[in-house]
Design a protein around this motif. Structure first.
Motif, PDB file in Angstrom:
ATOM      1  N   THR A  63       0.855  -1.187   0.000  1.00 39.02           N
ATOM      2  CA  THR A  63       0.000   0.000   0.000  1.00 39.02           C
ATOM      3  C   THR A  63       0.888   1.233   0.000  1.00 39.02           C
ATOM      4  O   THR A  63       1.979   1.240   0.567  1.00 39.02           O
TER       5      THR A  63
ATOM      6  N   LEU B 198       0.003  -4.029   9.374  1.00 40.62           N
ATOM      7  CA  LEU B 198      -0.990  -5.098   9.363  1.00 40.62           C
ATOM      8  C   LEU B 198      -1.366  -5.436  10.794  1.00 40.62           C
ATOM      9  O   LEU B 198      -0.499  -5.561  11.660  1.00 40.62           O
TER      10      LEU B 198
ATOM     11  N   ARG C 187     -12.019  -7.283   7.131  1.00 40.05           N
ATOM     12  CA  ARG C 187     -10.852  -7.616   6.317  1.00 40.05           C
ATOM     13  C   ARG C 187     -10.686  -9.125   6.265  1.00 40.05           C
ATOM     14  O   ARG C 187     -11.207  -9.857   7.113  1.00 40.05           O
TER      15      ARG C 187
ATOM     16  N   LEU D 166      -7.616 -12.093   6.110  1.00 42.89           N
ATOM     17  CA  LEU D 166      -6.199 -12.395   6.278  1.00 42.89           C
ATOM     18  C   LEU D 166      -5.812 -13.486   5.292  1.00 42.89           C
ATOM     19  O   LEU D 166      -6.546 -14.470   5.118  1.00 42.89           O
TER      20      LEU D 166
ATOM     21  N   THR E  14      -3.405  -8.605   4.449  1.00 44.25           N
ATOM     22  CA  THR E  14      -4.839  -8.397   4.626  1.00 44.25           C
ATOM     23  C   THR E  14      -5.389  -7.630   3.431  1.00 44.25           C
ATOM     24  O   THR E  14      -4.678  -6.834   2.799  1.00 44.25           O
ATOM     25  N   VAL E  15      -6.652  -7.899   3.140  1.00 45.49           N
ATOM     26  CA  VAL E  15      -7.374  -7.178   2.084  1.00 45.49           C
ATOM     27  C   VAL E  15      -8.727  -6.781   2.638  1.00 45.49           C
ATOM     28  O   VAL E  15      -9.216  -7.354   3.610  1.00 45.49           O
ATOM     29  N   SER E  16      -9.328  -5.800   2.024  1.00 42.75           N
ATOM     30  CA  SER E  16     -10.670  -5.386   2.410  1.00 42.75           C
ATOM     31  C   SER E  16     -11.667  -6.476   2.039  1.00 42.75           C
ATOM     32  O   SER E  16     -11.621  -7.016   0.927  1.00 42.75           O
ATOM     33  N   ALA E  17     -12.566  -6.800   2.945  1.00 42.23           N
ATOM     34  CA  ALA E  17     -13.594  -7.794   2.640  1.00 42.23           C
ATOM     35  C   ALA E  17     -14.520  -7.301   1.534  1.00 42.23           C
ATOM     36  O   ALA E  17     -15.085  -8.095   0.788  1.00 42.23           O
TER      37      ALA E  17
ATOM     38  N   PRO F 292     -11.751  -7.572  -2.027  1.00 46.99           N
ATOM     39  CA  PRO F 292     -10.647  -8.508  -1.780  1.00 46.99           C
ATOM     40  C   PRO F 292      -9.614  -8.559  -2.888  1.00 46.99           C
ATOM     41  O   PRO F 292      -8.469  -8.951  -2.651  1.00 46.99           O
TER      42      PRO F 292
ATOM     43  N   ARG G 187      -3.484  -4.511  -1.085  1.00 46.24           N
ATOM     44  CA  ARG G 187      -3.173  -5.400   0.032  1.00 46.24           C
ATOM     45  C   ARG G 187      -2.203  -4.713   0.988  1.00 46.24           C
ATOM     46  O   ARG G 187      -1.309  -3.986   0.562  1.00 46.24           O
ATOM     47  N   THR G 188      -2.383  -4.989   2.264  1.00 46.72           N
ATOM     48  CA  THR G 188      -1.406  -4.605   3.266  1.00 46.72           C
ATOM     49  C   THR G 188      -0.590  -5.847   3.582  1.00 46.72           C
ATOM     50  O   THR G 188      -1.145  -6.857   4.009  1.00 46.72           O
TER      51      THR G 188
END
Length: 329
Positions: free
Chosen positions: A42, A48, A55, A57, A66-69, A72, A76-77
């Motif tokens: 990012t 994270l 989110r 994992l 992690t990504v946003s739900a 997705p 990504r973080t």
């Protein structure tokens, strides 16, 4: 069950050795570069965290991410923490990773990915789970050298109570009730634990005498009982009423697995719309959706999703990722 000839058994053993050797080589490389930082995923470099939120994992190129739900497939973080298998719940994570080039460990992580507890394990990491409260963690590894196995390797499945430090090194220590009677056999193996909300009951797979069973376990009583045949790698739904699992086609794993869902009250099975063989312990991304890993021909993993009720179609969720776990509260 069809009996294998000596030649067939030798062929299976040879294939298993090749697979495990390749996996071990990959794990050795991972152990060697564990300290190498992951590239920023990012622009703002956000840290994270396993704090509950909307989110997912995953593992991306061996690093926790992690990504946003809600998005997705988007940004990504990515952390510098590396794992071979991961899962998280209620701010607690479990990471299976190399300890040295040829040994492995289970590491319990806090919400900020700081190691909290560590357990050495005797084989190659395979499955990992955390109870909904974050108190219990479970793992499964492949081990070799058990003389009773025709393939030359078996599994060990353990459970750690992160609050008390109590550790079950192997579910093989538990008493087994099979078809209503006490059961003992040297070939018993367990894998793929999933926890109920009470931090006592759990489900897993038990194999014996060439068959695989869904078992329900009682951690306090140190007992397990078989419930249904041909159920592997169970994953309990958020409401505790259903189990997602991989069902061997015609009860023969050599023919692949069908991702399915078992209603625990009626014992009826619903096959999902995923027709590709799913060799994974699926995760419930929410009350209606399953997430799981599929590998491309070159071995690259992708996370897919499919409705749990048999409707819809599979959807590519997170390209180039594996080992999904929801972080929602």
């Amino acid at each position: 069950m069809t009996q294998l000839s000596n030649g067939a058994r030798i062929g299976i053993l040879a294939a298993a050795v090749v697979v495990l050797a390749g996996v071990a080589a990959g794990y050795t490389a991972l152990a060697a570069d564990r300290a190498e930082p992951a590239p920023a995923a990012t622009k703002d470099g956000l840290p994270l965290t396993l704090t509950p939120g909307p989110r997912l994992l995953t593992i991306t190129d061996r690093h926790l991410a992690t990504v946003s739900a809600a998005d997705p497939g988007g940004p990504r973080t990515v952390s510098t923490v590396q794992c071979l298998r991961v899962y998280a719940a209620a701010g607690t994570g479990v990471c299976l990773r190399p300890q040295t080039a040829w040994s492995y460990e289970v590491v319990v992580l806090d919400a900020d990915l700081r190691p909290h507890q560590t357990v050495a394990v005797p084989g190659l990491p395979n499955r990992a789970r955390v109870s909904p409260s974050g108190r219990l963690v479970a793992w499964t590894v492949f081990v070799g050298g058990d003389s009773y196995t025709s393939s030359g390797f078996s599994t060990r499945t353990g459970i750690l109570d992160t609050r008390t430090g109590t550790t079950v090194n192997s579910l093989e220590e538990f008493s087994v009730i099979h078809e209503g009677r006490p059961y003992r056999n040297v070939d018993v193996n367990f894998w793929g634990v999933t926890f109920a909300a009470d931090d006592n009951r759990f489900y897993a797979t038990m194999s014996t005498a060439g068959r695989r069973y869904l078992i329900r376990g009682d951690l306090a009583a140190r007992t397990v009982e078989t419930l249904r045949a041909n159920v592997e790698c169970p994953s309990l739904s958020p409401d505790g009423t259903r189990v997602a699992f991989k069902q061997a086609v015609d009860a023969d794993p050599q023919r692949g697995w069908r991702l399915s869902v078992l209603d625990l009250a009626t014992m009826t099975v619903t096959e999902t719309a995923e027709r590709t063989s799913v060799d994974d312990q699926a995760a419930w991304l929410d009350a209606t959706t399953l997430g799981y890993t599929l590998r491309q021909d070159d071995g690259r993993p992708d996370v897919w999703s499919v409705p749990a009720d048999g409707s819809g179609t599979p959807r590519l969720l997170i390209p180039g990722a594996e080992s999904p776990a929801p972080l929602a509260a």
